[in-house]
Design an enzyme around this catalytic site. Structure first.
Site, PDB file in Angstrom:
ATOM      1  N   ARG A  15     -10.823   5.718  -3.584  1.00 51.35           N
ATOM      2  CA  ARG A  15     -11.045   6.308  -4.914  1.00 51.35           C
ATOM      3  C   ARG A  15      -9.847   6.182  -5.833  1.00 51.35           C
ATOM      4  O   ARG A  15      -9.969   5.856  -7.005  1.00 51.35           O
ATOM      5  CB  ARG A  15     -11.362   7.811  -4.797  1.00 51.35           C
ATOM      6  CG  ARG A  15     -12.795   8.142  -4.639  1.00 51.35           C
ATOM      7  CD  ARG A  15     -12.912   9.416  -3.833  1.00 51.35           C
ATOM      8  NE  ARG A  15     -12.372   9.159  -2.503  1.00 51.35           N
ATOM      9  CZ  ARG A  15     -13.094   8.696  -1.498  1.00 51.35           C
ATOM     10  NH1 ARG A  15     -14.371   8.531  -1.631  1.00 51.35           N
ATOM     11  NH2 ARG A  15     -12.544   8.423  -0.328  1.00 51.35           N
ATOM     12  N   THR A  16      -8.674   6.507  -5.312  1.00 52.11           N
ATOM     13  CA  THR A  16      -7.517   6.589  -6.203  1.00 52.11           C
ATOM     14  C   THR A  16      -7.209   5.221  -6.796  1.00 52.11           C
ATOM     15  O   THR A  16      -7.086   5.070  -8.010  1.00 52.11           O
ATOM     16  CB  THR A  16      -6.300   7.165  -5.454  1.00 52.11           C
ATOM     17  OG1 THR A  16      -6.674   8.438  -4.926  1.00 52.11           O
ATOM     18  CG2 THR A  16      -5.114   7.335  -6.383  1.00 52.11           C
ATOM     19  N   LYS A  61       9.106  -8.717   5.215  1.00 52.14           N
ATOM     20  CA  LYS A  61      10.289  -9.557   5.480  1.00 52.14           C
ATOM     21  C   LYS A  61      11.564  -8.741   5.418  1.00 52.14           C
ATOM     22  O   LYS A  61      12.661  -9.304   5.428  1.00 52.14           O
ATOM     23  CB  LYS A  61      10.367 -10.677   4.428  1.00 52.14           C
ATOM     24  CG  LYS A  61       9.174 -11.588   4.371  1.00 52.14           C
ATOM     25  CD  LYS A  61       9.432 -12.658   3.302  1.00 52.14           C
ATOM     26  CE  LYS A  61       8.198 -13.451   2.971  1.00 52.14           C
ATOM     27  NZ  LYS A  61       8.384 -14.235   1.745  1.00 52.14           N
ATOM     28  N   ARG A  92       1.439   4.501  -4.296  1.00 50.58           N
ATOM     29  CA  ARG A  92       1.081   5.373  -3.166  1.00 50.58           C
ATOM     30  C   ARG A  92       1.874   4.891  -1.965  1.00 50.58           C
ATOM     31  O   ARG A  92       1.937   3.677  -1.686  1.00 50.58           O
ATOM     32  CB  ARG A  92      -0.418   5.300  -2.872  1.00 50.58           C
ATOM     33  CG  ARG A  92      -0.743   5.949  -1.529  1.00 50.58           C
ATOM     34  CD  ARG A  92      -2.206   6.130  -1.290  1.00 50.58           C
ATOM     35  NE  ARG A  92      -2.746   7.183  -2.120  1.00 50.58           N
ATOM     36  CZ  ARG A  92      -3.975   7.676  -1.973  1.00 50.58           C
ATOM     37  NH1 ARG A  92      -4.778   7.195  -1.035  1.00 50.58           N
ATOM     38  NH2 ARG A  92      -4.405   8.637  -2.757  1.00 50.58           N
ATOM     39  N   HIS A 115       0.407  14.795  -5.227  1.00 50.33           N
ATOM     40  CA  HIS A 115      -0.648  13.887  -5.695  1.00 50.33           C
ATOM     41  C   HIS A 115      -1.086  14.401  -7.068  1.00 50.33           C
ATOM     42  O   HIS A 115      -2.183  14.912  -7.252  1.00 50.33           O
ATOM     43  CB  HIS A 115      -1.810  13.915  -4.690  1.00 50.33           C
ATOM     44  CG  HIS A 115      -2.788  12.785  -4.804  1.00 50.33           C
ATOM     45  ND1 HIS A 115      -2.857  11.954  -5.911  1.00 50.33           N
ATOM     46  CD2 HIS A 115      -3.762  12.353  -3.954  1.00 50.33           C
ATOM     47  CE1 HIS A 115      -3.826  11.063  -5.717  1.00 50.33           C
ATOM     48  NE2 HIS A 115      -4.391  11.288  -4.539  1.00 50.33           N
TER      49      HIS A 115
HETATM   50  C1  NCD Z   1      -6.620  12.335  -0.743  1.00 49.29           C
HETATM   51  C2  NCD Z   1      -5.248  11.749  -0.486  1.00 49.29           C
HETATM   52  O1  NCD Z   1      -5.103  10.526  -0.362  1.00 49.29           O
HETATM   53  O2  NCD Z   1      -4.324  12.553  -0.453  1.00 49.29           O
HETATM   54  N1  NCD Z   1      -7.574  11.443  -1.174  1.00 49.29           N
HETATM   55  C3  NCD Z   1      -7.631  11.075  -2.485  1.00 49.29           C
HETATM   56  O3  NCD Z   1      -6.653  10.658  -3.072  1.00 49.29           O
HETATM   57  N2  NCD Z   1      -8.808  11.229  -3.113  1.00 49.29           N
HETATM   58  C4  NCD Z   1      -7.087  13.239   0.313  1.00 49.29           C
HETATM   59  C5  NCD Z   1      -7.150  12.774   1.730  1.00 49.29           C
HETATM   60  O4  NCD Z   1      -6.843  11.627   2.055  1.00 49.29           O
HETATM   61  O5  NCD Z   1      -7.534  13.596   2.551  1.00 49.29           O
END
Ligand code: NCD
Length: 335
Positions: free
Chosen positions: A77-78, A106, A127, A155
């Site tokens: 999703r993100t 590397k 991320r 987040h």
């Molecule tokens: C979450 C995350 O990656 O922290 N997911 C997200 O970004 N929608 C929650 C999770 O992974 O449980």
């Protein structure tokens, strides 16, 4: 963004124009980087972005802009909602979706990777499995950096869309009673969300297995930031009078030891029978992915808000990116 400072007093002004320029060129590493007025300005713009996010109207404020997606940890999703947001705004993306395919393999440092990427793109969304990685990236980059999840840390953009979901459901963010259920120790979504809810004076009820309680430093900070916090290990009692039940997955990948995970796996589950104990207007949210914490039978009830929440990721990230990259008088995205 290296050396970026927040202009003094800009979020006290009454003008929307002044507020929407406020994020230009800024990093969003933690939800603490955004003042309540700035969060409200993003949510207000996100509401207007819905038809653009759905594709029924078109807009191109990011025409010519490039946003890098530096994802060193799994994401569905993100990353995809960030990419959709960039495309819907007329910009384009450079994407790292698999750390194994980059020169990190590397031995290149994250600092060097990000520094180089910042010369290819106008902003970087990152991320990473390590807490603090987004802050490091912000130091390495001279373009805005947005944290899309750093280990068990923060987040912040998930929090913005979580707040947008609550605001849409209740028409307000003030005075809500929100139950945070699940892995409050390792879950970065709840670390960011709890802090933001403090800023809106929410009542927060913490419900988790004892081993996965919200760390004390978060609890104290959230309380200082304005939330009333109580702990209620019994979910049925916790959801009585609540407006929101925010469910999270146990963050299996963050456990140092498998036995510790097995001891808590499957220890809570939200189903229709449980929801009978809540108000008829209670909404159930989840950042997703779910891994058994919400029974599929909940999906068809009016309580289920998690798929709407997943959609709102697009207009919210559109609003945020537009505000960060809004071109200045002299031109140049995010400058
Ligand atoms: C979450 C995350 O990656 O922290 N997911 C997200 O970004 N929608 C929650 C999770 O992974 O449980």
């Amino acid at each position: 963004m290296a050396g970026a400072t927040r202009p003094a007093g800009f979020h006290t002004g009454p003008l929307l124009a002044a507020r929407t320029m406020a994020l230009r060129g800024r990093d969003v590493v933690s939800i603490r980087d955004l003042a309540r007025e700035e969060i409200e300005a993003v949510l207000a713009e996100a509401e207007k972005m819905v038809p653009f996010a759905e594709g029924t109207k078109a807009t191109r404020p990011l025409d010519g802009a490039i946003v890098a997606m530096a994802f060193f940890e799994p994401s569905t999703r993100t990353r995809l909602s960030f990419e959709a947001a960039v495309h819907r705004l007329g910009g384009s993306c450079l994407t790292i979706a698999d750390a194994g395919a980059t020169s990190l393999r590397k031995g290149e440092s994250l600092y060097d990777t990000i520094r180089m990427l910042s010369s290819y793109a106008d902003a970087i969304v990152i991320r990473h499995p390590s807490e603090g990685a987004a802050a490091l990236a912000a130091r390495a980059s001279d373009r805005p950096v947005i944290n899309a999840g750093d280990g068990s840390g923060q987040h912040p953009t998930q929090t913005l869309l979580d707040l947008a979901t609550m605001r849409e459901a209740f028409g307000t963010l003030t005075g809500l009673k929100v139950v945070l259920l699940g892995d409050l120790k390792y879950g970065r979504t709840v670390h960011s969300l709890a802090y933001a809810l403090g800023g809106f004076g929410s009542e927060i009820v913490l419900t988790s297995p004892p081993a996965l309680r919200l760390p004390d430093e978060y609890r104290e900070e959230v309380r200082r930031h304005g939330a009333k916090i109580v702990e209620e290990p019994d979910v049925r009692r916790a959801i009585k009078d609540a407006d929101v039940l925010y469910v999270t997955r146990i963050q299996k990948e963050r456990f140092a030891d498998e036995a510790e995970y097995r001891a808590v796996a499957g220890s809570y589950r939200v189903d229709r029978a449980l929801l009978d104990a809540g108000k008829s207007r209670l909404i159930v949210m989840h950042p997703l992915p779910r891994a058994g914490e919400i029974a599929p039978e909940v999906d068809s009830t009016p309580h289920a808000a998690y798929f709407r929440q997943a959609f709102l990721a697009v207009p919210v990230r559109m609003a945020l990116l537009r505000q960060i990259l809004a071109s200045g008088r002299r031109g140049g995205f995010g400058r």
